[in-house]
Design a protein around this motif. Structure first.
Motif, PDB file in Angstrom:
ATOM      1  N   ALA A 113       0.826  -1.205   0.000  1.00 42.58           N
ATOM      2  CA  ALA A 113       0.000   0.000   0.000  1.00 42.58           C
ATOM      3  C   ALA A 113       0.862   1.258   0.000  1.00 42.58           C
ATOM      4  CB  ALA A 113      -0.895  -0.001   1.241  1.00 42.58           C
ATOM      5  N   PRO A 114       0.325   2.358  -0.521  1.00 48.84           N
ATOM      6  CA  PRO A 114       1.043   3.631  -0.425  1.00 48.84           C
ATOM      7  C   PRO A 114       1.375   3.943   1.040  1.00 48.84           C
ATOM      8  CG  PRO A 114      -0.799   3.841  -1.929  1.00 48.84           C
ATOM      9  CD  PRO A 114      -0.936   2.491  -1.266  1.00 48.84           C
ATOM     10  N   GLY A 115       2.575   4.449   1.248  1.00 45.41           N
ATOM     11  CA  GLY A 115       3.038   4.760   2.598  1.00 45.41           C
ATOM     12  C   GLY A 115       3.867   3.651   3.219  1.00 45.41           C
ATOM     13  N   THR A 116       3.933   2.490   2.570  1.00 48.91           N
ATOM     14  CA  THR A 116       4.781   1.396   3.037  1.00 48.91           C
ATOM     15  C   THR A 116       6.238   1.764   2.756  1.00 48.91           C
ATOM     16  OG1 THR A 116       3.059  -0.221   2.536  1.00 48.91           O
ATOM     17  CG2 THR A 116       5.322  -1.060   2.783  1.00 48.91           C
ATOM     18  N   VAL A 117       7.074   1.726   3.784  1.00 49.35           N
ATOM     19  CA  VAL A 117       8.476   2.129   3.635  1.00 49.35           C
ATOM     20  C   VAL A 117       9.373   1.143   4.371  1.00 49.35           C
ATOM     21  CG1 VAL A 117      10.158   3.940   4.196  1.00 49.35           C
ATOM     22  CG2 VAL A 117       7.883   4.571   3.388  1.00 49.35           C
ATOM     23  N   HIS A 118      10.478   0.773   3.721  1.00 51.76           N
ATOM     24  CA  HIS A 118      11.497  -0.085   4.324  1.00 51.76           C
ATOM     25  C   HIS A 118      12.840   0.635   4.213  1.00 51.76           C
ATOM     26  CE1 HIS A 118       8.532  -3.247   4.381  1.00 51.76           C
ATOM     27  NE2 HIS A 118       8.357  -3.111   3.071  1.00 51.76           N
ATOM     28  N   LEU A 119      13.515   0.778   5.341  1.00 47.58           N
ATOM     29  CA  LEU A 119      14.790   1.481   5.426  1.00 47.58           C
ATOM     30  C   LEU A 119      15.870   0.519   5.896  1.00 47.58           C
ATOM     31  CD1 LEU A 119      13.312   4.518   7.379  1.00 47.58           C
ATOM     32  CD2 LEU A 119      13.671   4.370   4.909  1.00 47.58           C
ATOM     33  N   GLY A 120      16.940   0.388   5.135  1.00 51.14           N
ATOM     34  CA  GLY A 120      18.037  -0.504   5.493  1.00 51.14           C
ATOM     35  C   GLY A 120      19.255   0.293   5.913  1.00 51.14           C
ATOM     36  N   PHE A 121      19.978  -0.241   6.889  1.00 48.21           N
ATOM     37  CA  PHE A 121      21.190   0.399   7.422  1.00 48.21           C
ATOM     38  C   PHE A 121      22.271  -0.674   7.519  1.00 48.21           C
ATOM     39  CE2 PHE A 121      17.402   2.422   8.942  1.00 48.21           C
ATOM     40  CZ  PHE A 121      17.628   3.762   8.718  1.00 48.21           C
ATOM     41  N   ALA A 122      23.340  -0.531   6.731  1.00 46.33           N
ATOM     42  CA  ALA A 122      24.410  -1.526   6.699  1.00 46.33           C
ATOM     43  C   ALA A 122      25.698  -0.924   7.230  1.00 46.33           C
ATOM     44  CB  ALA A 122      24.628  -2.024   5.273  1.00 46.33           C
ATOM     45  N   GLY A 123      26.282  -1.600   8.217  1.00 45.60           N
ATOM     46  CA  GLY A 123      27.553  -1.174   8.781  1.00 45.60           C
ATOM     47  C   GLY A 123      28.489  -2.360   8.899  1.00 45.60           C
ATOM     48  N   ALA A 124      29.608  -2.151   9.541  1.00 45.69           N
ATOM     49  CA  ALA A 124      30.625  -3.189   9.657  1.00 45.69           C
ATOM     50  C   ALA A 124      30.138  -4.416  10.420  1.00 45.69           C
ATOM     51  CB  ALA A 124      31.872  -2.617  10.345  1.00 45.69           C
ATOM     52  N   THR A 125      29.177  -4.238  11.318  1.00 48.83           N
ATOM     53  CA  THR A 125      28.718  -5.369  12.136  1.00 48.83           C
ATOM     54  C   THR A 125      27.435  -6.003  11.608  1.00 48.83           C
ATOM     55  OG1 THR A 125      27.532  -3.890  13.633  1.00 48.83           O
ATOM     56  CG2 THR A 125      29.807  -4.467  14.218  1.00 48.83           C
ATOM     57  N   GLY A 126      26.942  -5.541  10.468  1.00 45.54           N
ATOM     58  CA  GLY A 126      25.742  -6.144   9.899  1.00 45.54           C
ATOM     59  C   GLY A 126      24.747  -5.121   9.405  1.00 45.54           C
ATOM     60  N   THR A 127      23.568  -5.608   9.072  1.00 46.20           N
ATOM     61  CA  THR A 127      22.523  -4.778   8.488  1.00 46.20           C
ATOM     62  C   THR A 127      21.241  -4.905   9.289  1.00 46.20           C
ATOM     63  OG1 THR A 127      23.505  -5.186   6.331  1.00 46.20           O
ATOM     64  CG2 THR A 127      21.304  -4.280   6.333  1.00 46.20           C
ATOM     65  N   THR A 128      20.560  -3.783   9.477  1.00 46.07           N
ATOM     66  CA  THR A 128      19.255  -3.785  10.126  1.00 46.07           C
ATOM     67  C   THR A 128      18.253  -3.089   9.202  1.00 46.07           C
ATOM     68  OG1 THR A 128      19.612  -1.684  11.275  1.00 46.07           O
ATOM     69  CG2 THR A 128      20.256  -3.686  12.442  1.00 46.07           C
ATOM     70  N   VAL A 129      16.979  -3.397   9.410  1.00 42.62           N
ATOM     71  CA  VAL A 129      15.925  -2.805   8.600  1.00 42.62           C
ATOM     72  C   VAL A 129      14.832  -2.274   9.515  1.00 42.62           C
ATOM     73  CG1 VAL A 129      14.143  -3.243   6.855  1.00 42.62           C
ATOM     74  CG2 VAL A 129      16.382  -4.320   6.641  1.00 42.62           C
ATOM     75  N   LEU A 130      14.353  -1.093   9.208  1.00 39.92           N
ATOM     76  CA  LEU A 130      13.193  -0.511   9.874  1.00 39.92           C
ATOM     77  C   LEU A 130      12.080  -0.433   8.835  1.00 39.92           C
ATOM     78  CD1 LEU A 130      11.805   1.013  12.243  1.00 39.92           C
ATOM     79  CD2 LEU A 130      12.702   3.116  11.220  1.00 39.92           C
ATOM     80  N   SER A 131      10.961  -1.074   9.129  1.00 36.27           N
ATOM     81  CA  SER A 131       9.788  -1.008   8.257  1.00 36.27           C
ATOM     82  C   SER A 131       8.734  -0.164   8.952  1.00 36.27           C
ATOM     83  CB  SER A 131       9.250  -2.412   7.976  1.00 36.27           C
ATOM     84  OG  SER A 131      10.204  -3.158   7.254  1.00 36.27           O
ATOM     85  N   THR A 132       8.076   0.704   8.182  1.00 38.59           N
ATOM     86  CA  THR A 132       7.090   1.600   8.780  1.00 38.59           C
ATOM     87  C   THR A 132       6.003   1.909   7.767  1.00 38.59           C
ATOM     88  OG1 THR A 132       6.843   3.650  10.047  1.00 38.59           O
ATOM     89  CG2 THR A 132       8.337   3.725   8.167  1.00 38.59           C
ATOM     90  N   ARG A 133       4.970   2.549   8.244  1.00 39.62           N
ATOM     91  CA  ARG A 133       3.869   3.008   7.392  1.00 39.62           C
ATOM     92  C   ARG A 133       3.730   4.507   7.607  1.00 39.62           C
ATOM     93  NH1 ARG A 133       0.336   4.317   4.351  1.00 39.62           N
ATOM     94  NH2 ARG A 133      -1.722   3.440   4.068  1.00 39.62           N
TER      95      ARG A 133
END
Length: 158
Positions: A113-133
């Protein structure tokens, strides 16, 4: 974008203090995060560059997102944000990569749906993702995605 500019200054100061750099791979925001980061004086000491991967094939060709992942689930999924972030980090030679994907609207994309957002953050120790609406029209969703990315990135860096 005053709030985003303040958030960008905060992130850049945190990175500068750590002797680290950042690069972006942006789909949803089409370079808006890189613009906001580089609007801050002195950004060149920290910002390595970015990839605008608005078209799905460019996510794979430029940022290294797995083509099978894109074929199976489309461009709007957390794993794509993760791989965008890792690709930005690797391809731009940065300490950190930030990847943004989602749907600004007005229509759904890849079943999201519109407004669905996924943000990825990659650093030396790995990657995390924040999903939001996020709510609002195209401009509001894109602007809010940049603000949320900066806020979350600052939290990670602290």
């Amino acid at each position: 974008m005053t709030g985003s500019t303040a958030g960008a200054a905060d992130v850049l100061e945190l990175l500068r203090g750590r002797g680290e750099t950042v690069a972006t791979a942006e789909s949803l925001t089409a370079g808006l995060l890189a613009v906001v980061l580089t609007d801050v004086p002195g950004a060149s000491a920290v910002v390595r560059g970015g990839l605008i991967v608005y078209a799905t094939d460019l996510k794979s060709d430029l940022a290294g997102v797995d083509p099978a992942l894109l074929a199976a689930g489309g461009a709007v999924q957390p794993k794509v944000a993760e791989q965008l972030a890792a690709g930005a980090r690797e391809r731009c030679g940065a300490t950190w990569g930030v990847g943004l994907t989602g749907v600004a609207g007005p229509d759904p994309q890849d079943g999201a749906a519109p407004g669905t957002v996924h943000l990825g953050f990659a650093g030396a120790t790995g990657t995390t993702v924040l999903s939001t609406r996020l709510d609002g029209d195209r401009a509001a969703v894109r602007t809010a995605a940049v603000r949320v990315a900066l806020e979350h990135f600052a939290t990670i860096l602290r």
